[in-house]
Design a protein around this motif. Structure first.
Motif: not given
Length: 405
Positions: A21-30, A203-210, A375-386
């Protein structure tokens, strides 16, 4: 758009729902939208966009404030949504704040989006006292506010063998079917919901980090394990049976050459503390409940993140935080593999402590593999962004609103 997030769990308590919810709120408000969070709280705060619902004074199961009474919660939400001219209601839980959100939305003719965050059949079995009795009571109270008549749980499913489990599946499916749109963060949980009779568009929609979390994490370097240093392992979650913290403690006890840290609190904290008390000094540190920033700090210093949950979690936010921090992730639940980056995660051969210890040992003994996984985790980083998932979330909102026109 003016959006109401309705939840039975919110900050400052810790957990995945709160973080989402914190992540949703931040992304939506931005993006220019206005977000209000309605939740039971121990006390009111100074954020005008976080609204305290009627809350029980001396009842806080598992440490969470409890929305009560149902009628007072529904009335408070009706007034709160109306006065704030809310366009859509996004419900995140299944208790009385959530039910009040459905009732208030119906009264005001507002669309409802429901996110199914997790398996309350497992949670109630693990946490509630006398679960065969208390789950029946919870189901009865839920059914009085929302009909379950059109839902029949499929008892042939391995996760719905007991009467208590079927009661909770009827509760989850019924609530999903009262919504206009349903969001599920993982395909494995979505498949179960569909199989159990969810008819609402899903809808299958991944969570994301703010963005603020990603900024705090910074740009992590790939992990390097020096031969002279111990493998630093971190575990984070509720200290509660459904998370199986004792499996992690048992695995750590079988290993040498590691230093482990646990973050979280819950009903199993005393059992975890007792199990770790006999270990060598510094081998396992149990920190208790801490702020998200402290967890991120520990992740920056760690080599690997471990999840010992099995048959419960949907898409744990802590795993997304671990990926963003550049950590290889070890899971004991094969369902969680879908959220791990290619080459950045491992599932244990068996879900018990022996299987977990064996996988940690393999990574400890292969520093080059650990660095490749990091290194594989770091390359995937953008995909976990809200931000990556915000537009899809808004599309779900628009679809729900279109059904009310």
């Amino acid at each position: 758009m003016r959006i109401a997030m309705v939840t039975d769990y919110y900050l400052p308590t810790l957990g995945g729902v709160q973080t989402v919810i914190k992540a949703h709120r931040e992304a939506l408000e931005q993006a220019g939208h206005e977000v209000f969070v309605f939740a039971p709280l121990a006390e009111s705060g100074d954020d005008p966009h976080v609204v305290r619902l009627p809350t029980a004074r001396r009842f806080a199961p598992d440490g969470y404030p409890f929305a009560w009474t149902p009628s007072a919660v529904a009335a408070s939400l009706t007034e709160g949504l109306r006065s704030r001219r809310v366009d859509i209601v996004h419900v995140h839980t299944e208790m009385f704040a959530a039910l009040g959100g459905f009732e208030a939305a119906k009264t005001l003719g507002l669309p409802v989006v429901q996110t199914m965050h997790g398996r309350i059949d497992v949670y109630t079995r693990s946490v509630l006292p006398l679960p065969s009795i208390t789950t029946a009571l919870l189901a009865t109270m839920h059914r009085r506010r929302m009909s379950h008549d059109s839902t029949v749980a499929d008892s042939s499913a391995p996760y719905a063998q007991t009467r208590a489990a079927r009661l909770m599946w009827r509760l989850m499916v019924s609530q999903a079917n009262h919504a206009d749109q349903v969001i599920v963060p993982s395909a494995h949980f979505a498949a179960k919901l569909s199989a159990q009779g969810v008819r609402t568009p899903l809808t299958v929609l991944s969570n994301g980090l703010e963005a603020t979390v990603l900024h705090e994490v910074g740009a992590p370097p790939p992990r390097i394990l020096d031969p002279a240093e111990p493998l630093r392992v971190v575990w984070c979650g509720r200290l509660s049976p459904e998370k199986r913290p004792e499996v992690f403690v048992d695995a750590v006890s079988q290993l040498s050459g590691i230093r482990a840290e646990m973050f979280g609190d819950g009903v199993a904290r005393h059992r975890v503390a007792a199990a770790s008390a006999g270990m060598a000094a510094g081998k396992l540190t149990v920190h208790g409940g801490v702020a998200q920033s402290r967890v991120l700090e520990a992740m920056r210093d760690a080599h690997v993140l471990v999840s010992s949950s099995l048959g419960f979690d949907n898409q744990p936010m802590v795993i997304l935080e671990g990926i963003a921090s550049g950590l290889p992730v070890i899971v004991t639940d094969p369902d969680l593999l879908e959220m791990l980056p290619d080459g950045g995660g491992l599932v244990t051969r068996t879900p018990d402590a022996e299987g977990l210890a064996a996988t940690i040992r393999e990574l400890r003994d292969d520093p080059a593999r650990l660095t490749r996984m990091s290194a594989a985790a770091i390359a995937h980083r953008e995909r976990v962004s809200q931000d990556t998932h915000r537009d899809a979330l808004l599309d779900v909102y628009r679809a729900a609103m279109a059904l009310k026109r």
